[in-house]
Design an enzyme around this catalytic site. Structure first.
Site, PDB file in Angstrom:
ATOM      1  N   CYS A  64     -17.571  22.872  16.892  1.00  0.00           N
ATOM      2  CA  CYS A  64     -17.830  24.307  16.888  1.00  0.00           C
ATOM      3  C   CYS A  64     -18.773  24.605  18.052  1.00  0.00           C
ATOM      4  CB  CYS A  64     -18.453  24.745  15.561  1.00  0.00           C
ATOM      5  SG  CYS A  64     -18.907  26.495  15.516  1.00  0.00           S
ATOM      6  N   ASP A  87       0.843  -1.196   0.000  1.00  0.00           N
ATOM      7  CA  ASP A  87       0.000   0.000   0.000  1.00  0.00           C
ATOM      8  C   ASP A  87       0.877   1.244   0.000  1.00  0.00           C
ATOM      9  OD1 ASP A  87      -2.727   1.244   0.356  1.00  0.00           O
ATOM     10  OD2 ASP A  87      -1.743   2.029   2.139  1.00  0.00           O
ATOM     11  N   ASP A 110       0.496   5.247   0.185  1.00  0.00           N
ATOM     12  CA  ASP A 110      -0.365   6.402   0.444  1.00  0.00           C
ATOM     13  C   ASP A 110       0.404   7.671   0.117  1.00  0.00           C
ATOM     14  OD1 ASP A 110      -2.829   5.471   1.122  1.00  0.00           O
ATOM     15  OD2 ASP A 110      -2.482   5.460   3.281  1.00  0.00           O
ATOM     16  N   ASP A 158       3.147   1.166   3.459  1.00  0.00           N
ATOM     17  CA  ASP A 158       2.611   0.860   4.789  1.00  0.00           C
ATOM     18  C   ASP A 158       2.936  -0.601   5.068  1.00  0.00           C
ATOM     19  OD1 ASP A 158       1.132   0.221   7.029  1.00  0.00           O
ATOM     20  OD2 ASP A 158      -0.661   1.294   6.395  1.00  0.00           O
ATOM     21  N   CYS A 217     -16.195  24.589  10.475  1.00  0.00           N
ATOM     22  CA  CYS A 217     -17.587  24.362  10.863  1.00  0.00           C
ATOM     23  C   CYS A 217     -18.461  24.416   9.617  1.00  0.00           C
ATOM     24  CB  CYS A 217     -18.036  25.422  11.860  1.00  0.00           C
ATOM     25  SG  CYS A 217     -19.819  25.370  12.220  1.00  0.00           S
ATOM     26  N   ASP A 271     -22.032  26.829  17.164  1.00  0.00           N
ATOM     27  CA  ASP A 271     -23.153  26.192  16.474  1.00  0.00           C
ATOM     28  C   ASP A 271     -23.454  24.792  16.995  1.00  0.00           C
ATOM     29  OD1 ASP A 271     -23.847  28.233  14.443  1.00  0.00           O
ATOM     30  OD2 ASP A 271     -21.789  27.892  13.775  1.00  0.00           O
ATOM     31  N   CYS A 320     -21.184  27.693  10.141  1.00  0.00           N
ATOM     32  CA  CYS A 320     -20.720  29.080  10.026  1.00  0.00           C
ATOM     33  C   CYS A 320     -19.598  29.245   9.010  1.00  0.00           C
ATOM     34  CB  CYS A 320     -20.278  29.613  11.389  1.00  0.00           C
ATOM     35  SG  CYS A 320     -18.834  28.786  12.104  1.00  0.00           S
TER      36      CYS A 320
END
Length: 330
Positions: A128, A101, A103, A235, A116, A131, A119
């Protein structure tokens, strides 16, 4: 505003795109699929459904389309006498393919932002407070980083072919890197974890000495070292694990909407919209204002301003947390 929720699998529109794809997709299944465990992460769930067994592509397709539509889809690198058994020992291991693998995000330093979705503000924490919603993270995958991952795959293929006499296949992972797989039978399939660890360390260049002289065209590690190749970034745990799950070729990656695709010619690979099966246009509503590279294109988004964009890009942006696909436009 605390009622906002988001899950990659919540959008019925995204589900319809995936379902329509799997209705006709020609998945790259092994010729011994009845010996493999299948697994998937369904839409709307953070957990995997495992210990599935199928004897034909038609049986698998019916399950995916009519029972559990997958956000992510896998089969086992291992062959088992009883692949559907829930107990791993009861499955009775018969050998495994050899996996590697790569990556790209382990090779490059990528730009990331946490924000967020209500917002639109950049926030370093996982919530957040204003909110009362969980923040989202976006990581920009660039074509340059994918190219570096491809070079690692090229070096790995050279080592496996020249030093081990193997015939590896390279697959774009569908998101941020490459999988290299060797279909193993006989002694190769029966390699245990310790033996696979030795192979992993060899290709990573662990313990490989420097050789004086020889030139760049010298065989083996002599030439590689002289070309500046000191090892391949993989990996190692993926290679060591004899019971690893593999993304099914030609399935969709649930974090991008791109196809897990075999790369038969490394020189021809391009990180662009051709990796997506989706056509037409979507209306996309961004959560934040950002300029970012998407599938080798520069895209500018303005928070809360709908944009008409190719379905391949819109679905990618949706699955990358940057906003929502609101409509499909032919």
């Amino acid at each position: 505003m605390g009622t906002f929720t988001l899950h990659q699998g919540q959008s019925n529109l995204i589900k319809s795109f995936f379902r329509n794809y799997y209705l006709n997709a020609e998945l790259g299944l092994p010729n011994d699929m009845e010996l493999r465990e299948f697994a998937l992460q369904p839409f709307g769930s953070d957990t995997y459904i495992r210990h599935l067994s199928f004897s034909s592509s038609e049986e698998l397709r019916d399950y995916l389309v009519n029972r559990n539509l997958p956000l992510h889809l896998f089969y086992s690198s291992a062959r088992y006498q009883l692949p559907g058994a829930r107990d791993m020992e009861e499955k009775a291991w018969m050998g495994s393919d050899l996996l590697f693998d790569i990556d790209a995000d382990h090779i490059c330093k990528l730009r990331s932002i946490r924000f967020c979705p209500v917002c639109g503000n950049a926030i370093t924490s996982e919530k957040c407070e204003r909110d009362n919603v969980e923040t989202l993270e976006y990581v920009e995958m660039t074509s340059e980083c994918i190219k570096r991952g491809l070079e690692e795959a090229r070096n790995l293929v050279e080592i496996l072919e020249d030093d081990f006499g193997l015939k590896p296949k390279v697959y774009f992972s569908g998101n941020r890197g490459f999988h290299v797989q060797v279909d193993c039978y006989g002694d190769c399939a029966l390699l245990d974890s310790d033996e696979r660890k030795e192979i992993a360390e060899y290709v990573m260049g662990v313990g490989v000495p420097s050789y004086p002289g020889g030139g760049e065209n010298a065989p083996g590690w002599v030439g590689r070292k002289n070309r500046g190749i000191n090892g391949v970034t993989i990996d190692g745990q993926v290679t060591i694990d004899v019971k690893r799950l593999i993304r099914i070729p030609n399935s969709l990656h649930g974090k991008s909407g791109l196809i897990v695709k075999e790369v038969t010619n490394l020189d021809d690979f391009e990180f662009n919209e051709a990796l997506s099966p989706f056509t037409g246009y979507t209306i996309f509503l961004p959560y934040i204002s950002i300029e970012t590279e998407v599938l080798s294109r520069n895209i500018k988004l303005n928070r809360g301003v709908p944009i008409k964009i190719e379905s391949s890009i819109g679905i990618y942006l949706h699955l990358k947390n940057l906003g929502e696909v609101k409509a499909y436009v032919r």
